[in-house]
Design a protein around this motif. Structure first.
Motif, short mmCIF file in Angstrom:
data_model
loop_
_atom_site.label_atom_id
_atom_site.label_comp_id
_atom_site.label_asym_id
_atom_site.label_seq_id
_atom_site.Cartn_x
_atom_site.Cartn_y
_atom_site.Cartn_z
N GLY A 181 0.80 -1.22 0.00
CA GLY A 181 0.00 0.00 0.00
C GLY A 181 0.83 1.26 0.00
N LEU A 182 2.12 1.14 0.33
CA LEU A 182 3.01 2.29 0.39
C LEU A 182 3.95 2.37 -0.80
N PHE A 183 3.93 1.33 -1.64
CA PHE A 183 4.79 1.32 -2.82
C PHE A 183 4.00 1.32 -4.13
N LEU A 184 2.97 0.47 -4.23
CA LEU A 184 2.26 0.30 -5.50
C LEU A 184 1.71 1.62 -6.07
N PRO A 185 1.23 2.57 -5.22
CA PRO A 185 0.74 3.82 -5.81
C PRO A 185 1.81 4.65 -6.52
N THR A 186 3.09 4.32 -6.32
CA THR A 186 4.15 5.07 -6.98
C THR A 186 4.43 4.57 -8.40
N VAL A 187 3.91 3.40 -8.74
CA VAL A 187 4.25 2.77 -10.02
C VAL A 187 3.83 3.60 -11.24
N PRO A 188 2.61 4.17 -11.31
CA PRO A 188 2.23 4.90 -12.52
C PRO A 188 3.16 6.06 -12.88
N LEU A 189 3.69 6.77 -11.89
CA LEU A 189 4.63 7.85 -12.21
C LEU A 189 5.93 7.28 -12.77
N ALA A 190 6.39 6.17 -12.20
CA ALA A 190 7.60 5.53 -12.74
C ALA A 190 7.36 5.07 -14.17
N TRP A 191 6.19 4.53 -14.45
CA TRP A 191 5.84 4.16 -15.83
C TRP A 191 5.90 5.38 -16.74
N ALA A 192 5.32 6.49 -16.28
CA ALA A 192 5.27 7.70 -17.10
C ALA A 192 6.68 8.21 -17.41
N LEU A 193 7.56 8.15 -16.43
CA LEU A 193 8.93 8.58 -16.64
C LEU A 193 9.63 7.70 -17.68
N ARG A 194 9.42 6.39 -17.56
CA ARG A 194 10.01 5.45 -18.51
C ARG A 194 9.45 5.69 -19.92
N ALA A 195 8.12 5.88 -20.00
CA ALA A 195 7.50 6.08 -21.31
C ALA A 195 7.98 7.36 -21.98
N ALA A 196 8.38 8.34 -21.16
CA ALA A 196 8.89 9.60 -21.71
C ALA A 196 10.35 9.49 -22.12
N GLY A 197 10.96 8.33 -21.91
CA GLY A 197 12.33 8.12 -22.34
C GLY A 197 13.38 8.31 -21.27
N HIS A 198 12.97 8.55 -20.03
CA HIS A 198 13.94 8.74 -18.96
C HIS A 198 14.41 7.38 -18.43
N GLU A 199 15.61 7.36 -17.90
CA GLU A 199 16.15 6.16 -17.25
C GLU A 199 15.68 6.15 -15.80
#
Length: 375
Positions: free
Chosen positions: A12-30
């Motif tokens: 519950g303290l980690f999974l909500p962070t996943v969509p932003l990490a996805w967005a960063l990856r999709a934008a081409g960031h490492e």
């Protein structure tokens, strides 16, 4: 840019962070996630690069075992004596070498994971604090107090590492609350649409079909079942068996024997993402966990909360104050509250308003672009 993301390993303290990490990856960031145990495995399951800095231990399991002992009155079992600061203390020595080798331009951490602030201080890069809760969010008194408590707890660790000025203050924070529930945008605080992520499972086809009668999800999240709190639902389910509803019981992959024989209108689902269930549900009954309150909001589903501890009462109060549901204090109050929530269209109307409000908030992709501007 190169970004290190970290959070406490509880789901519950980690999974909500996943969509932003996805967005960063999709934008081409490492992007590199630093997490432990189930948190690290869940990150890998979400398709994200992750390193476990302490693979020989499962810190969340240790923390939960300590909480269980304390709830039984054993004050000697306190590896969580420093609250969430304990996770940073335990993980930082494994995190720092990996972060130094990765050379991030930015560190993103949740308020609960103090190690992120130590990493940013060590590397001299900007720190962004990612909010993941409704009732303990933004820069309110609860967050500021928790940040200070964690900083105080980690002060000896910071001195040991030669980081006399750590933990540092974030250059920006991210708030996932809709404005009508406290979300606030400032020069340094960015609003971001809450995108539910509760891991992935193969969803039974019937779950996606319109039900013949009102469908109600019942869940206690991941913490209460682990602490043996499932028994509280036995009376609740018995009460709900008298209502003309279909009950989806989402309690994870745990032993349900404490509940006895389930009523005929109850369908156990094991671990199932809430976002897969909400589109066909008329209401949800839950414990008030942050992600469990936020996910129904995205789908405009009214709620009944039976909060127990931690931030659950705060989340439930925010939900009830907005008018999207009710909060109760005793199990026998659940069925009457659910009847009211289903019968009074004011709750569905308020829930629909919040759903539409959330849909208008900036997406994780938009926020990812804003974060790039910091670097």
């Amino acid at each position: 840019m190169r970004v290190v993301c970290t959070a406490v390993p509880g789901s519950g303290l980690f999974l909500p962070t996943v969509p932003l990490a996805w967005a960063l990856r999709a934008a081409g960031h490492e992007v590199l996630l630093l997490n432990n145990g189930d948190g690290a495995r869940a990150a890998a399951g979400a398709g994200l690069p992750v390193v476990d800095p302490l693979p020989e231990r499962d810190l969340w399991a240790e923390f939960m075992a300590a909480v269980a002992e304390m709830r039984k009155g054993d004050a000697d079992r306190q590896p969580q004596r420093g609250g969430f600061g304990w996770f940073g203390e335990q993980m930082i020595d494994g995190m720092l070498p990996v972060a130094r080798a990765f050379r991030p331009d930015l560190v993103i951490t949740t308020a609960e994971q103090g190690a992120g602030r130590l990493i940013a201080a060590d590397l001299g890069v900007p720190l962004v604090e990612q909010g993941i809760r409704l009732g303990w969010a933004g820069l309110d008194e609860h967050v500021l107090a928790a940040r200070k408590d964690i900083a105080d707890y980690l002060e000896p660790t910071a001195r040991r590492l030669g980081l006399s000025d750590a933990p540092i203050t974030p250059v920006a924070t991210i708030d996932v609350r809709p404005p009508s529930m406290g979300g606030t945008a400032t020069d340094t605080q960015h609003l971001m649409r809450y995108v539910p992520y509760n891991e992935s499972r193969v969803v039974p086809g019937w779950v996606t079909l319109p039900p013949a009668r009102p469908r109600v999800c019942v869940t206690l999240g991941s913490v209460l079942p682990a602490l043996g709190g499932v028994g509280v639902l036995r009376g609740v389910l018995a009460d709900l068996s008298t209502m003309d509803i279909e009950v989806l019981l989402a309690l994870g992959d745990i032993d349900l024997s404490d509940l006895g024989e389930l009523p005929a209108n109850v369908r156990p689902l094991g671990w199932m993402p809430l976002n897969a269930l909400m589109p066909t549900c008329a209401a949800i009954v839950h414990h008030g966990g942050s992600a469990t309150v936020a996910t129904p909001l995205v789908y405009g589903v009214p709620q009944v909360a039976l909060p127990k501890f931690a931030d659950q009462p705060l989340n439930a109060t925010v939900m009830a104050t907005r008018g999207v549901g009710l909060t109760v204090s005793e199990p026998e109050e659940v069925a009457p509250a659910l009847t009211r929530v289903l019968d009074d269209q004011a709750f569905a109307k308020a829930a629909a308003e919040v759903r539409d409000e959330i849909a208008e908030q900036p997406s994780p992709a938009f926020v990812a672009d804003r974060l790039a501007e910091l670097v």
